[in-house]
Design an enzyme around this catalytic site. Structure first.
Site, PDB file in Angstrom:
ATOM      1  N   ALA A 134       0.791  -1.238   0.000  1.00 19.20           N
ATOM      2  CA  ALA A 134       0.000   0.000   0.000  1.00 19.20           C
ATOM      3  C   ALA A 134       0.821   1.283   0.000  1.00 19.20           C
ATOM      4  CB  ALA A 134      -0.905  -0.001   1.242  1.00 19.20           C
ATOM      5  N   PHE A 164       6.397  -2.801   3.074  1.00 15.95           N
ATOM      6  CA  PHE A 164       7.730  -3.099   3.603  1.00 15.95           C
ATOM      7  C   PHE A 164       8.633  -1.904   3.307  1.00 15.95           C
ATOM      8  CE2 PHE A 164      10.589  -7.138   4.026  1.00 15.95           C
ATOM      9  CZ  PHE A 164      10.936  -6.733   5.295  1.00 15.95           C
ATOM     10  N   ALA A 179       5.039  -8.962   4.118  1.00 16.17           N
ATOM     11  CA  ALA A 179       3.668  -9.466   3.898  1.00 16.17           C
ATOM     12  C   ALA A 179       3.636 -10.960   3.580  1.00 16.17           C
ATOM     13  CB  ALA A 179       3.015  -8.684   2.757  1.00 16.17           C
ATOM     14  N   LEU A 204       1.567  -6.426  -4.390  1.00 19.60           N
ATOM     15  CA  LEU A 204       2.987  -6.546  -4.052  1.00 19.60           C
ATOM     16  C   LEU A 204       3.836  -6.629  -5.319  1.00 19.60           C
ATOM     17  CD1 LEU A 204       3.098  -9.199  -1.166  1.00 19.60           C
ATOM     18  CD2 LEU A 204       3.028  -6.710  -0.982  1.00 19.60           C
ATOM     19  N   ALA A 205       4.992  -5.995  -5.281  1.00 19.31           N
ATOM     20  CA  ALA A 205       6.013  -6.216  -6.302  1.00 19.31           C
ATOM     21  C   ALA A 205       7.314  -6.378  -5.531  1.00 19.31           C
ATOM     22  CB  ALA A 205       6.090  -5.035  -7.255  1.00 19.31           C
ATOM     23  N   TYR A 248      -0.300  -7.456 -15.988  1.00 18.90           N
ATOM     24  CA  TYR A 248       0.016  -6.654 -17.173  1.00 18.90           C
ATOM     25  C   TYR A 248       0.050  -7.562 -18.384  1.00 18.90           C
ATOM     26  CZ  TYR A 248       2.353  -3.393 -20.298  1.00 18.90           C
ATOM     27  OH  TYR A 248       2.644  -2.588 -21.358  1.00 18.90           O
ATOM     28  N   TYR A 279       8.302  -9.564 -21.041  1.00 16.37           N
ATOM     29  CA  TYR A 279       7.240  -9.495 -20.032  1.00 16.37           C
ATOM     30  C   TYR A 279       6.279 -10.689 -20.130  1.00 16.37           C
ATOM     31  CZ  TYR A 279       4.555  -7.613 -16.276  1.00 16.37           C
ATOM     32  OH  TYR A 279       3.965  -7.482 -15.051  1.00 16.37           O
ATOM     33  N   LYS A 321       2.454 -14.104 -13.815  1.00 17.63           N
ATOM     34  CA  LYS A 321       1.129 -13.485 -14.000  1.00 17.63           C
ATOM     35  C   LYS A 321       0.107 -14.542 -14.452  1.00 17.63           C
ATOM     36  CE  LYS A 321       2.243  -9.309 -12.748  1.00 17.63           C
ATOM     37  NZ  LYS A 321       1.884  -8.884 -11.390  1.00 17.63           N
ATOM     38  N   VAL A 334       2.846   1.982 -16.256  1.00 21.78           N
ATOM     39  CA  VAL A 334       3.087   3.295 -15.641  1.00 21.78           C
ATOM     40  C   VAL A 334       4.496   3.304 -15.047  1.00 21.78           C
ATOM     41  CG1 VAL A 334       0.666   3.821 -15.076  1.00 21.78           C
ATOM     42  CG2 VAL A 334       2.033   2.445 -13.475  1.00 21.78           C
TER      43      VAL A 334
END
Ligand code: NAD
Length: 407
Positions: free
Chosen positions: A61, A86, A123, A150-151, A236, A246, A255, A284
């Site tokens: 977040a 984190f 997390a 999360l990334a 994505y 990707y 993904k 983005v």
């Protein structure tokens, strides 16, 4: 031109300047970060949100899409929010940007009379899940919407203790493409070796859906999901020209796993008429996306094209549109059950123009035919720099508290 100065100490306060190492910035500006949050809140307050979820949990977040989701839920719907992230508080160095963002968010939410509490820690761990359960039980009761954003480059398995590391690599064959150093605008070729089976599995273990499912399992077992609860995770797709790195690469495999997990979670939520969705968002500038080779060059061209057409969006515009359309039931879902909020990016006219530019872009025309300057500007903004209305010559206190976190 990037000026690398770092911080000049004056007693307890400091003048803070950007200090970059590649796609990492080791300083962040608390006043700039707060201004960033204020701008996002203002944007959301001007959108006409319908009735939405009362209680929202956002995992991831503090920056990027998760932060924008939290802002949209709180200031669009008036939701109570619990945010997990984190981040590092200030020590001798500034805090991380996500720390300052979370501090500003909580302060401004509290001023607006909105409940907002946060938990800082891993997390993926059982401890942080347990702390979250206790906080929700004590303060707000069952959750209506769980956002999983999360990334992370690594995950420690909470049951086995094994560490998984994710990689950004192609699958099947090595890959060479144009890429840009967005600080200098220099375009060069980058060659990336194909991933091993082990690297693919590791990336899926970090960025796939396993942890998302553990979160939902935990909340369900604790009876902390309300009737009709929804959960969202972000994905994505992007155009052909980024597929090798990707969607067809290691992160794409993760993904795929995330998207399959949405179906598993929907099964788990069946008896409370809940549902899990993956939302496919647009490209983005975030800390996570700037680390992916090839993507910053693609995004610079995409920005130019979308700005020229008057359809440019960042995290907050995307998350405003996503949450609004989810709750007024106008959200677009594709034939694989995924929400598509990347519709403008994927428009045929947009992608044709991006591809035409991609073919001819070089270091000596990049400033004219792409929005590399806009990319750089947004990258600086992530850390609270280059924000209009902030005086960077002022001393600022780097120690900023997140109201709900004791350190
Ligand atoms: P980001 O780097 O801005 O945010 C990552 C968040 O995860 C931060 O709040 C960070 O504190 C938190 N985090 C990381 N590791 C953690 C851990 N171990 N414990 C607790 N919190 C942790 O990333 P982002 O770009 O906003 O990405 C969020 C999601 O959106 C990802 O799934 C990403 O693939 C997806 N997405 C991103 C883009 C893009 O262009 N950036 C596009 C489509 C989808």
């Amino acid at each position: 031109m990037v000026i690398i100065l770092g911080m000049k100490e004056r007693g307890m306060d400091m003048i803070i300047s950007p200090k970059f190492r590649g796609f990492i910035c080791t300083t962040a500006h608390p006043v700039g970060c707060e201004k960033n949050i204020r701008n996002q809140i203002e944007y959301i307050k001007n959108q006409n949100f319908c009735k939405g979820p009362k209680n929202v949990l956002v995992i991831g977040a503090s920056t990027g899409y998760g932060l924008a989701s939290r802002i949209a839920a709180a200031f669009g719907f008036g939701s109570k929010t619990v945010g997990i992230f984190f981040e590092k508080p200030a020590s001798k160095k500034t805090a991380t940007a996500g720390w300052y963002n979370a501090a500003a968010f909580e302060k401004l939410a509290n001023e607006a009379g909105l409940y907002a509490k946060s938990i800082n820690g891993d997390a993926f761990s059982n401890e942080i899940k347990q702390q979250t359960v206790e906080l929700i039980k004590k303060d707000i009761g069952p959750i209506d919407l769980v956002i999983y954003s999360l990334a992370s480059p690594r995950r420690i398995d909470p049951f086995t203790g094994e560490t998984y590391n994710s990689v950004l690599k192609p699958i099947g064959k090595d890959y060479t493409s144009k890429t840009v150093d967005f600080h200098t605008g220099q375009i060069s070729d980058i060659s990336i070796e194909k991933a091993t089976e082990d690297e693919i599995n590791n990336t899926v273990a970090v960025m796939g859906g396993e942890d998302w499912k553990i979160w939902l399992d935990t909340l369900k077992k604790e009876k902390l999901l309300s009737q009709n609860a929804l959960t969202l995770a972000y994905s994505y797709v992007g155009p052909e020209l980024t597929h090798a790195i990707y969607r067809d690469g290691t992160i794409g495999k993760a993904k795929d796993h995330l998207e399959a997990t949405a179906r598993d979670i929907t099964q788990i939520l069946n008896d409370i008429s809940g549902r899990a969705y993956v939302s496919v968002n647009k490209a983005v500038v975030t800390q996570a996306s700037s680390a992916i080779p090839v993507v910053p060059l693609y995004v610079s061209i995409l920005f130019k094209t979308m700005k020229t057409k008057g359809i440019h969006e960042g995290c907050i515009e995307q998350m405003g549109r996503l949450l609004k359309s989810l709750y007024d039931k106008t959200v677009k879902i594709d034939d694989r059950g995924r929400i598509r909020i990347d519709d403008l990016e994927m428009r045929e006219d947009v992608q044709n123009e991006v591809l035409d530019t991609w073919k001819i872009i070089r270091s000596d025309n990049i400033n004219d035919i792409s929005d590399i300057e806009g990319y750089r500007h947004e990258f600086f903004n992530l850390f609270g720099f280059s924000i209009d209305g902030v005086d960077y010559d002022n001393d600022v206190d780097i120690n900023v508290d997140i109201p709900s976190i004791k350190i």
